[in-house]
Design an enzyme around this catalytic site. Structure first.
Site, PDB file in Angstrom:
ATOM      1  N   HIS A 157     -83.344  56.736 -71.487  1.00 22.87           N
ATOM      2  CA  HIS A 157     -84.037  55.435 -71.294  1.00 22.87           C
ATOM      3  C   HIS A 157     -84.087  54.623 -72.586  1.00 22.87           C
ATOM      4  O   HIS A 157     -85.025  53.843 -72.793  1.00 22.87           O
ATOM      5  CB  HIS A 157     -85.466  55.632 -70.778  1.00 22.87           C
ATOM      6  CG  HIS A 157     -85.565  56.596 -69.644  1.00 22.87           C
ATOM      7  ND1 HIS A 157     -85.428  56.215 -68.332  1.00 22.87           N
ATOM      8  CD2 HIS A 157     -85.760  57.940 -69.638  1.00 22.87           C
ATOM      9  CE1 HIS A 157     -85.548  57.288 -67.542  1.00 22.87           C
ATOM     10  NE2 HIS A 157     -85.736  58.352 -68.316  1.00 22.87           N
ATOM     11  N   LYS A 284     -74.126  36.272 -91.055  1.00 23.72           N
ATOM     12  CA  LYS A 284     -73.786  37.008 -89.830  1.00 23.72           C
ATOM     13  C   LYS A 284     -72.484  37.803 -89.929  1.00 23.72           C
ATOM     14  O   LYS A 284     -71.501  37.363 -90.507  1.00 23.72           O
ATOM     15  CB  LYS A 284     -73.665  36.027 -88.650  1.00 23.72           C
ATOM     16  CG  LYS A 284     -74.962  35.412 -88.192  1.00 23.72           C
ATOM     17  CD  LYS A 284     -75.980  36.417 -87.698  1.00 23.72           C
ATOM     18  CE  LYS A 284     -75.670  36.959 -86.331  1.00 23.72           C
ATOM     19  NZ  LYS A 284     -75.773  35.952 -85.265  1.00 23.72           N
ATOM     20  N   GLU A 291     -67.677  43.347 -78.452  1.00 28.00           N
ATOM     21  CA  GLU A 291     -68.192  42.504 -77.358  1.00 28.00           C
ATOM     22  C   GLU A 291     -67.071  42.074 -76.424  1.00 28.00           C
ATOM     23  O   GLU A 291     -67.244  42.015 -75.205  1.00 28.00           O
ATOM     24  CB  GLU A 291     -68.885  41.264 -77.933  1.00 28.00           C
ATOM     25  CG  GLU A 291     -70.178  41.582 -78.635  1.00 28.00           C
ATOM     26  CD  GLU A 291     -70.742  40.377 -79.386  1.00 28.00           C
ATOM     27  OE1 GLU A 291     -71.947  40.155 -79.319  1.00 28.00           O
ATOM     28  OE2 GLU A 291     -69.977  39.659 -80.044  1.00 28.00           O
TER      29      GLU A 291
END
Ligand code: ARG
Length: 462
Positions: A157, A284, A291
């Protein structure tokens, strides 16, 4: 509508647009080698059964070889208003050798021809895919061997559960993907059945030598029913499925690495070349490659669903719908090959933040199961031991403490059954205790690595 306009519309419909709409040219063009190989084999077979002379066969084969080299050197003039590449090559052969070209089609239909081309094409693609997946699997094993001492938290989880070796985690990737490799092999077997010799759909009148053709073209088996041969596309569904299954598995890996590369986790350093900056935020380093693999998985799943839907309720035998069989699978295979290449290089260059992973493993009561097991070994029923540790853990957590910080006397306050040896329960202890087959102990992970190396060398030798 004025008359001129009306005429113009209808002439466009009957011409360019209509041609493009019905053509399979753009996908077939990738299969020119297979198409020519099929025709060469067929010509040899016709010669063998005396339906053409040896000089006719020679001139057909020479003509086809010339066409092949023209295509390879970009000199071939494709006419994409012809339905497909079979018609293009047939027309070019006529131009080269005249009417003899027409003899090549005795007993052959484009229905069995295209079915054969597509099988040959995907057989080669599966071989490429298999190589890429095998070398990625090899990289996973190397990474597991190299980082065998790194400890990390394992999750259920997305909540910390028990500590594991990073290599145990990586070998889970191996286990998932090794099943995909087996799927590739199964898929290859299903592709390796030759439909050629089925004619349009009912078989042929000539004394065709299908064994000879299968031998020439390297097919292991020969299809057993002419209707099924030209109507079925489940072998292409298999290609779509193995691509989907592998993409699903690697997209899970990508998702985890994306998480692990966040500031919050900071478990992993991605090679700079697989990240990109932001046009506005100078700090960044976005994990775009991961992705994109995750994102492209959607398209690959869509291609599987697309072909299933095309085939659903399609009557036998050949229907033109079947021309739509290859586009999606061609794209999916290429996406998967590229994704595996990216991941392989990434795995060979990334590094793990060992201390961060260790620190993160120490936080929370990640050893709670081990303390409960400890009591269970002292004959407390496990469910009771579980309740005892649960209560302690909840109480400590409200005090911002964890069980493994307790002193022996504090342990004794919980239960008289705790002895001095409880003090040895730590992350390493927890991991090494899980020495069950397939568990996370160093021993067990090394055993998995040994078997993985054997799996790879067996697969390389097939
Ligand atoms: N272009 C067709 C395909 O790729 C070739 C088979 C054509 N057969 C036919 N009956 N129109 O599927």
């Amino acid at each position: 509508m004025n008359k001129d306009k009306k005429n113009k519309t209808s002439s466009i419909q009957g011409g360019e647009i209509f041609g493009d709409f019905t053509s399979s040219f753009n996908s077939d063009i990738k299969m020119f080698r297979e198409d020519i190989a099929v025709s060469i084999a067929y010509s040899k077979m016709l010669e063998k059964i005396d339906l053409i002379s040896s000089s006719e066969s020679k001139s057909i084969i020479n003509g086809l070889n010339e066409i092949l080299s023209e295509i390879e050197t970009n000199k071939f003039k494709w006419n994409n208003s012809l339905e497909d590449i079979h018609l293009n090559i047939e027309k070019a052969l006529y131009e080269k050798i005249g009417n003899i070209a027409g003899k090549l089609h005795f007993g052959r239909s484009r229905n069995d021809q295209v079915a054969t081309d597509v099988r040959l094409y995907f057989k080669n693609k599966i071989i490429n895919l298999r190589e890429e997946l095998l070398s990625f699997l090899q990289e996973i094993v190397t990474l597991s061997e190299k980082n065998i001492s790194i400890i990390m938290p394992g999750y259920t989880h997305l909540q910390k559960g028990q500590p594991v070796l990073l290599s145990q985690y990586l070998m889970a990737y191996f286990a998932m993907l090794s099943r995909d490799l087996d799927r590739f092999d199964q898929c290859y077997e299903n592709l390796d059945i030759m439909p050629l010799g089925s004619g349009a759909f009912a078989g042929v009148t000539i004394p065709i030598d299908r064994e000879f053709l299968a031998n020439e073209l390297g097919f292991n088996k020969i299809s057993t029913n002419s209707i099924d041969s030209v109507s079925s596309r489940d072998h292409i569904l298999d290609v779509n499925y193995v691509c989907s299954s592998t993409m699903l598995n690697i997209s899970r890996i990508c998702e985890e690495f994306i998480l692990w590369a966040t500031d919050e986790f900071d478990f992993i350093n991605l090679p700079e070349k697989f990240t990109t900056g932001s046009s506005i935020m100078p700090q960044k380093r976005n994990p775009d490659y991961l992705e994109l693999i995750r994102g492209k998985t959607g398209g690959v799943l869509g291609n599987l669903m697309g072909l299933m839907t095309t085939i659903k309720a399609l009557p036998l035998t050949y229907n033109r719908d079947l021309q739509e069989d290859r586009n999606g699978a061609i794209l999916s295979v290429d996406i998967l090959i590229d994704s595996l290449k990216v991941l392989k290089i990434m795995f060979s260059e990334l590094s793990f933040n060992k201390d961060k992973m260790l620190n993160s493993s120490m936080k929370s009561d990640i050893l709670a199961t081990d303390f409960a097991d400890y009591l269970a070994y002292k004959k407390v029923p496990f469910r009771e031991a579980y309740e005892i540790i649960k209560k302690v853990s909840q109480k400590l957590s409200s005090e911002k403490k964890s069980i493994n910080e307790l002193t022996l006397s504090e342990f004794k306050d919980i239960s008289e059954l705790f002895d001095e040896d409880v003090m040895q329960i730590d992350l390493k202890y927890s991991i090494e205790k899980r020495n069950s087959l397939g568990g996370t102990s160093t021993n067990s992970v090394n055993y998995q690595i040994k078997n993985a190396n054997k799996f790879i060398s067996d697969k390389l030798n097939v």
